[in-house]
Design a protein around this motif. Structure first.
Motif, mmCIF file in Angstrom:
data_model
loop_
_atom_site.group_PDB
_atom_site.id
_atom_site.type_symbol
_atom_site.label_atom_id
_atom_site.label_comp_id
_atom_site.label_asym_id
_atom_site.label_seq_id
_atom_site.Cartn_x
_atom_site.Cartn_y
_atom_site.Cartn_z
ATOM 1 N N GLY A 46 0.810 -1.294 -0.083
ATOM 2 C CA GLY A 46 0.214 -0.064 0.095
ATOM 3 C C GLY A 46 0.937 1.251 0.086
ATOM 4 N N ASN A 47 1.945 1.220 0.698
ATOM 5 C CA ASN A 47 2.674 2.515 0.904
ATOM 6 C C ASN A 47 4.091 2.237 0.658
ATOM 7 N N SER A 48 4.545 1.214 1.142
ATOM 8 C CA SER A 48 6.095 1.032 1.465
ATOM 9 C C SER A 48 7.138 0.825 0.376
ATOM 10 N N CYS A 82 3.669 -4.839 -6.909
ATOM 11 C CA CYS A 82 4.598 -3.782 -6.491
ATOM 12 C C CYS A 82 3.837 -2.367 -6.949
ATOM 13 N N HIS A 83 3.923 -1.356 -5.898
ATOM 14 C CA HIS A 83 3.243 -0.088 -6.144
ATOM 15 C C HIS A 83 4.120 0.852 -5.465
ATOM 16 N N THR A 84 4.807 1.930 -6.030
ATOM 17 C CA THR A 84 4.859 2.404 -7.432
ATOM 18 C C THR A 84 6.022 2.984 -7.708
ATOM 19 N N ASN A 89 3.098 12.079 -6.332
ATOM 20 C CA ASN A 89 2.515 12.068 -4.956
ATOM 21 C C ASN A 89 3.591 11.040 -3.978
ATOM 22 N N GLN A 90 3.759 11.395 -2.747
ATOM 23 C CA GLN A 90 4.765 10.353 -1.918
ATOM 24 C C GLN A 90 6.032 10.689 -2.430
ATOM 25 N N LEU A 91 6.342 11.791 -3.108
ATOM 26 C CA LEU A 91 7.637 11.865 -3.600
ATOM 27 C C LEU A 91 8.425 12.900 -2.823
ATOM 28 N N ASN A 131 2.078 6.059 -12.213
ATOM 29 C CA ASN A 131 0.764 6.029 -11.425
ATOM 30 C C ASN A 131 0.264 7.408 -11.459
ATOM 31 N N GLU A 132 -0.895 7.769 -11.935
ATOM 32 C CA GLU A 132 -1.901 8.959 -12.016
ATOM 33 C C GLU A 132 -0.822 9.929 -12.686
ATOM 34 N N ALA A 133 -0.808 9.738 -13.959
ATOM 35 C CA ALA A 133 0.129 10.553 -14.862
ATOM 36 C C ALA A 133 -0.939 11.798 -15.643
ATOM 37 N N TYR A 172 0.622 0.673 -16.339
ATOM 38 C CA TYR A 172 0.218 1.979 -15.904
ATOM 39 C C TYR A 172 -1.261 1.857 -14.942
ATOM 40 N N ASN A 173 -0.991 2.760 -14.044
ATOM 41 C CA ASN A 173 -2.349 2.485 -12.982
ATOM 42 C C ASN A 173 -2.788 4.222 -12.876
ATOM 43 N N ASP A 174 -4.049 3.932 -12.821
ATOM 44 C CA ASP A 174 -4.776 5.447 -12.653
ATOM 45 C C ASP A 174 -6.167 5.464 -12.238
ATOM 46 N N THR A 238 -7.242 -2.423 -9.547
ATOM 47 C CA THR A 238 -6.138 -2.438 -8.626
ATOM 48 C C THR A 238 -6.397 -2.082 -7.420
ATOM 49 N N GLU A 239 -7.198 -1.173 -7.116
ATOM 50 C CA GLU A 239 -7.604 -0.616 -5.670
ATOM 51 C C GLU A 239 -9.043 -0.273 -5.297
ATOM 52 N N LEU A 240 -9.939 -1.537 -5.567
ATOM 53 C CA LEU A 240 -11.132 -1.266 -5.623
ATOM 54 C C LEU A 240 -11.770 -0.949 -4.067
ATOM 55 N N ILE A 278 -8.857 -5.329 -3.733
ATOM 56 C CA ILE A 278 -9.477 -4.373 -2.977
ATOM 57 C C ILE A 278 -8.563 -3.440 -2.074
ATOM 58 N N TRP A 279 -8.648 -2.363 -1.848
ATOM 59 C CA TRP A 279 -7.577 -1.281 -1.228
ATOM 60 C C TRP A 279 -7.661 -1.383 0.211
ATOM 61 N N ASP A 280 -7.087 -2.476 0.721
ATOM 62 C CA ASP A 280 -7.440 -3.198 2.070
ATOM 63 C C ASP A 280 -8.653 -3.744 2.027
ATOM 64 N N SER A 286 -8.774 1.217 6.381
ATOM 65 C CA SER A 286 -9.141 1.795 5.086
ATOM 66 C C SER A 286 -8.521 3.335 5.034
ATOM 67 N N TRP A 287 -8.166 3.659 3.596
ATOM 68 C CA TRP A 287 -7.686 5.026 3.746
ATOM 69 C C TRP A 287 -8.446 6.123 3.603
ATOM 70 N N ILE A 288 -10.022 5.615 3.299
ATOM 71 C CA ILE A 288 -10.894 6.706 2.959
ATOM 72 C C ILE A 288 -11.208 7.772 3.995
HETATM 73 C C1 XIL Z 1 -3.037 5.713 -0.449
HETATM 74 C C2 XIL Z 1 -2.714 4.958 0.941
HETATM 75 O O1 XIL Z 1 -3.795 3.844 0.885
HETATM 76 C C3 XIL Z 1 -2.605 5.813 2.091
HETATM 77 O O2 XIL Z 1 -2.288 4.819 3.272
HETATM 78 C C4 XIL Z 1 -1.601 7.016 2.025
HETATM 79 O O3 XIL Z 1 -1.791 7.703 3.137
HETATM 80 C C5 XIL Z 1 -2.006 7.600 0.608
HETATM 81 O O4 XIL Z 1 -1.841 6.665 -0.555
HETATM 82 N N1 XIL Z 1 -3.950 6.003 -5.383
HETATM 83 C C6 XIL Z 1 -3.004 5.171 -5.313
HETATM 84 C C7 XIL Z 1 -2.724 4.880 -3.871
HETATM 85 O O5 XIL Z 1 -2.353 4.893 -6.259
HETATM 86 O O6 XIL Z 1 -1.193 4.665 -3.895
HETATM 87 C C8 XIL Z 1 -2.948 5.652 -2.600
HETATM 88 O O7 XIL Z 1 -2.907 4.827 -1.472
HETATM 89 C C9 XIL Z 1 -4.577 5.891 -2.737
HETATM 90 C C10 XIL Z 1 -4.868 6.512 -4.431
#
Ligand code: XIL
Length: 319
Positions: A46-48, A82-84, A89-91, A131-133, A172-174, A238-240, A278-280, A286-288
């Motif tokens: 998810g993040n690392s 493996c992502h991403t 973002n997170q750059l 991711n997300e270009a 490619y992921n978006d 990929t992140e439903l 699913i995204w967790d 959940s990140w929501i």
């Molecule tokens: C999210 C994570 O789930 C959170 O923990 C983090 O704080 C922010 O990123 N699109 C993506 C994912 O490609 O990497 C994001 O994940 C959610 C949106």
């Protein structure tokens, strides 16, 4: 045993899986559910494996957290997405505000990709390379890579990843590309441009962060997935997750179950749709709620790690 992954595989898919993150792995009840391969045949980091974690300062690589999740997947016999590699973002600031020229930033990007993909060579069955270009109107998002290198940063990233691990499928992921429209067209153009450049792209990931009641219909998702497959790539969800106003009403949960079934049905209908992540899996992690104020309850397991029967069974039976 029966489960979400078992059903997906029986339907001819490679996996049903979930995102996860390191801080959750001290929760033993969570880890037990995560490791149940009847439900989850695949996990996504998810993040690392993001740039800020992996290369927080130039040339210093830190794989500890990513390795923990890669090892867990291997131990459980789960596929690893493996992502991403390249994302605005997170750059870390040293990249985004470094003021590097074109030649230097290309070399920094290639070095990052080569180092990370080589470290995980043979362990990642999919890599989200870029991711997300895109902006919502389908034009390229301005970010440090686009501004400095131009649109060629995308094919350069794919070619670099392919050289470092020829066995990994490169994606490619978006988000907001899950039904026809300007952004989906933009993503199709990215696939074409990577191929035109002579680089390899294997797949497109549809994040699918949906909202209860306004999820694209099954037929809209199916025809959109088919438009990508026609370009010669595979596709994956990929992140439903499907969020609603909290606390969720009973009618929202009923609609959410239908919405989950729409996405499962679309993937099922497209033979080149290889799987769903699913995204967790639990609202506990959940990140929501932290990103969309007042919203949540987006996943098939509740905050107490209990399955929501209506939602879980809708996914199960849609395969
Ligand atoms: C999210 C994570 O789930 C959170 O923990 C983090 O704080 C922010 O990123 N699109 C993506 C994912 O490609 O990497 C994001 O994940 C959610 C949106």
């Amino acid at each position: 045993a029966d489960g979400l992954n078992t059903r997906a595989v029986a339907a001819g898919k490679e996996y049903f899986g979930t995102g996860t993150d390191n801080h959750e792995l001290t929760d033993m009840a969570y880890v037990t559910a995560l490791s149940n391969t009847a439900d989850f045949g695949q996990i996504t980091v998810g993040n690392s494996m993001k740039w800020d974690t992996i290369e927080p300062s130039r040339g210093t690589f830190s794989y500890t957290n990513g390795d923990v999740i890669a090892s867990l997947a291997a131990k459980n016999g789960q596929k690893l997405r493996c992502h991403t590699l390249v994302w605005y973002n997170q750059l870390p600031n040293w990249v985004s505000n470094g003021g590097f020229d074109n030649v230097t930033l290309i070399s920094i990007m290639k070095n990052h990709i080569t180092n990370e993909v080589t470290h995980y060579k043979g362990k990642c069955f999919h890599w989200d390379v870029v991711n997300e270009a895109l902006n919502e109107d389908g034009t390229y998002r301005t970010n440090v890579f686009y501004n400095t290198i131009g649109p060629a940063y995308i094919p350069i990233a794919f070619a670099t990843a392919a050289a470092a691990d020829p066995g990994a499928k490169l994606y490619y992921n978006d988000y907001n590309i899950e039904s026809a429209g300007a952004k989906s067209t933009g993503a199709q153009n990215i696939v074409k441009s990577i191929k035109a450049y002579g680089a390899k792209i294997d797949g497109v990931g549809f994040q699918s962060h949906f909202i209860v009641g306004s999820t694209p219909s099954q037929s809209a998702q199916t025809s959109n997935l088919n438009a990508f497959v026609a370009l010669g790539v595979e596709v994956a969800i990929t992140e439903l997750d499907i969020r609603t106003t909290t606390p969720a009403t009973t009618s929202a949960v009923t609609q959410q179950a239908k919405d989950y079934a729409s996405t499962v049905g679309a993937c099922k209908a497209v033979s080149k749709c290889v799987g769903i992540t699913i995204w967790d899996f639990t609202d506990k992690y959940s990140w929501i709620p932290s990103t969309f104020s007042g919203q949540g309850a987006a996943l098939p397991w509740d905050e107490n790690l209990v399955k929501k029967a209506e939602v879980y069974n809708a996914i199960l039976n849609a395969w």
